[in-house]
Design a protein around this motif. Structure first.
Motif, mmCIF file in Angstrom:
data_model
loop_
_atom_site.group_PDB
_atom_site.id
_atom_site.type_symbol
_atom_site.label_atom_id
_atom_site.label_comp_id
_atom_site.label_asym_id
_atom_site.label_seq_id
_atom_site.Cartn_x
_atom_site.Cartn_y
_atom_site.Cartn_z
ATOM 1 N N GLU A 160 0.834 -1.209 0.000
ATOM 2 C CA GLU A 160 0.000 0.000 0.000
ATOM 3 C C GLU A 160 0.867 1.256 0.000
ATOM 4 O O GLU A 160 0.580 2.235 -0.703
ATOM 5 C CB GLU A 160 -0.921 -0.001 1.221
ATOM 6 C CG GLU A 160 -2.047 -1.013 1.156
ATOM 7 C CD GLU A 160 -2.903 -0.995 2.409
ATOM 8 O OE1 GLU A 160 -4.141 -0.887 2.295
ATOM 9 O OE2 GLU A 160 -2.331 -1.086 3.511
ATOM 10 N N CYS A 216 -0.560 6.016 -7.078
ATOM 11 C CA CYS A 216 -1.782 5.274 -7.392
ATOM 12 C C CYS A 216 -2.279 4.546 -6.153
ATOM 13 O O CYS A 216 -1.618 4.556 -5.104
ATOM 14 C CB CYS A 216 -1.548 4.289 -8.542
ATOM 15 S SG CYS A 216 -0.224 3.104 -8.222
ATOM 16 N N SER A 217 -3.424 3.927 -6.253
ATOM 17 C CA SER A 217 -3.999 3.210 -5.118
ATOM 18 C C SER A 217 -4.115 1.733 -5.441
ATOM 19 O O SER A 217 -4.152 1.340 -6.621
ATOM 20 C CB SER A 217 -5.370 3.787 -4.757
ATOM 21 O OG SER A 217 -6.293 3.551 -5.806
ATOM 22 N N MET A 268 1.109 4.129 -2.920
ATOM 23 C CA MET A 268 0.864 5.535 -2.624
ATOM 24 C C MET A 268 2.036 6.389 -3.102
ATOM 25 O O MET A 268 1.838 7.470 -3.678
ATOM 26 C CB MET A 268 0.653 5.713 -1.129
ATOM 27 C CG MET A 268 0.312 7.145 -0.711
ATOM 28 S SD MET A 268 -0.029 7.290 1.063
ATOM 29 C CE MET A 268 1.572 6.836 1.742
#
Length: 359
Positions: free
Chosen positions: A329, A337-338, A333
């Motif tokens: 994650e 992007c996610s 970040m």
């Protein structure tokens, strides 16, 4: 041989006995009996051993009692001990214990529990029962395991304290019900540990961990008469499934129902996985569940042959996945992007990066 009390004073003569003494009362942390005996059989006075001279063994305690009375007559008081200089409600430990380990704070913790449950105490604590506390006991155990996994000594100290308080909670409720109290709990475990370790406290011999394990089970069956209707009985159904499977298969193995080597177990795992693949291709949910369970059960047996606790291994795998996913994650970040909006190939790339920077 000479040892000193918790203040570094009062030399004590240590005399090994020809026969193992009763070791139970020495473990009590709360005042109960007036006269206690420590591990090597020396007479003690409420937890302290007096004298500038060596004492005889516990087999001569009547003479020691007479000498104590004589000293009292001569000096107008009983022989001075560390225990008699302290509040008896705060101190009752072996004279051989030194410094911070005197456990004088244990009775204070018991008093805190009594106050919380008593009149004018905490309304939440007062409404709890054995049943209502089950979830909190489980939570504290898991938090202890988590602290161990993280190798965090400070967190482990705190979580062990929380777990200890849960034990005191249940003991206090039992005391109020007229069943037992914390002293009875200490009595019980002390007796059990001495009884199940005759190679330490008596003349038995057990030179390997395997011999100790077999001796332990033998004592449970013969001395304690803990016989179940089945050889694999006695494993609580409330255990986590992996742990229960490990316990059950270990009992079966002790009875001779087992493979001969790891290679045979590996072959069994392969067979179960093949049957699972067939079940998946057939699409029957009930059969898939059945074969998946068999495959996991075979892996538990493999873990036993590899001397790995499957429950601990699964906990580690969960934690490892969490660390890597959280790292992924962060990588996403930083890349602008996610996770939710990334395609599978991008996620695979993030995952591989996360694996490299985490354990």
């Amino acid at each position: 041989m000479v040892r000193y009390d918790v203040d570094g004073k009062n030399p004590v003569g240590v005399h090994p006995l020809s026969k193992p003494p009763n070791l139970i009362r020495q473990f009590l942390l709360l005042p109960r009996a007036r006269c206690l005996y420590h591990a090597l059989g020396l007479r003690s006075y409420l937890g302290g051993v007096s004298g500038e001279k060596f004492l005889r063994s516990a087999t001569s305690w009547k003479r020691q009692q007479q000498e104590g009375k004589s000293e009292k007559n001569d000096r107008g008081s009983v022989p001075s001990t560390i225990a008699l200089n302290l509040n008896p409600h705060k101190y009752c430990m072996l004279s051989l214990v030194r410094g911070k380990s005197d456990m004088s704070n244990f009775p204070s913790l018991v008093k805190i529990m009594e106050r919380l449950r008593g009149e004018g105490g905490c309304e939440w604590d007062r409404t709890q029962t054995h049943a209502s506390l089950r979830q909190y006991l489980l939570e504290e155990v898991h938090e202890v395991v988590d602290a161990i996994s993280r190798k965090n000594a400070e967190q482990l100290r705190e979580e062990l304290g929380d777990l200890l308080f849960q034990i005191l909670f249940h003991a206090q409720i039992a005391r109020e019900n007229g069943d037992f109290d914390i002293t009875d709990v200490i009595d019980s475990i002390s007796e059990k540990m001495v009884r199940r370790h005759p190679h330490v406290f008596a003349g038995a011999s057990a030179t390997t961990p395997e011999a100790v394990s077999h001796q332990w089970e033998h004592i449970k069956k013969t001395v304690e008469n803990r016989n179940h209707s089945s050889i694999i009985g006695g494993v609580p159904r409330s255990f986590p499934s992996l742990l229960r499977a490990a316990k059950v298969t270990k009992k079966a193995a002790r009875a001779g129902f087992d493979w001969e080597n790891t290679g045979q177990v590996m072959k069994k795992v392969e067979e179960e996985m093949e049957e699972l693949v067939n079940a998946v291709s057939e699409g029957d949910p009930e059969n898939m569940e059945h074969e998946l369970g068999n495959a996991i059960f075979a892996l538990v047996n493999l873990a036993r042959f590899l001397n790995i606790n499957p429950e601990v291994a699964m906990i580690s795998a969960n934690e490892r996945f969490e660390r890597r996913f959280e790292a992924m994650e962060k990588i996403a970040m930083e890349s602008g992007c996610s996770i939710e909006n990334s395609d599978l190939s991008t996620l695979d790339r993030f995952w591989e990066k996360a694996k490299k920077i985490t354990k």
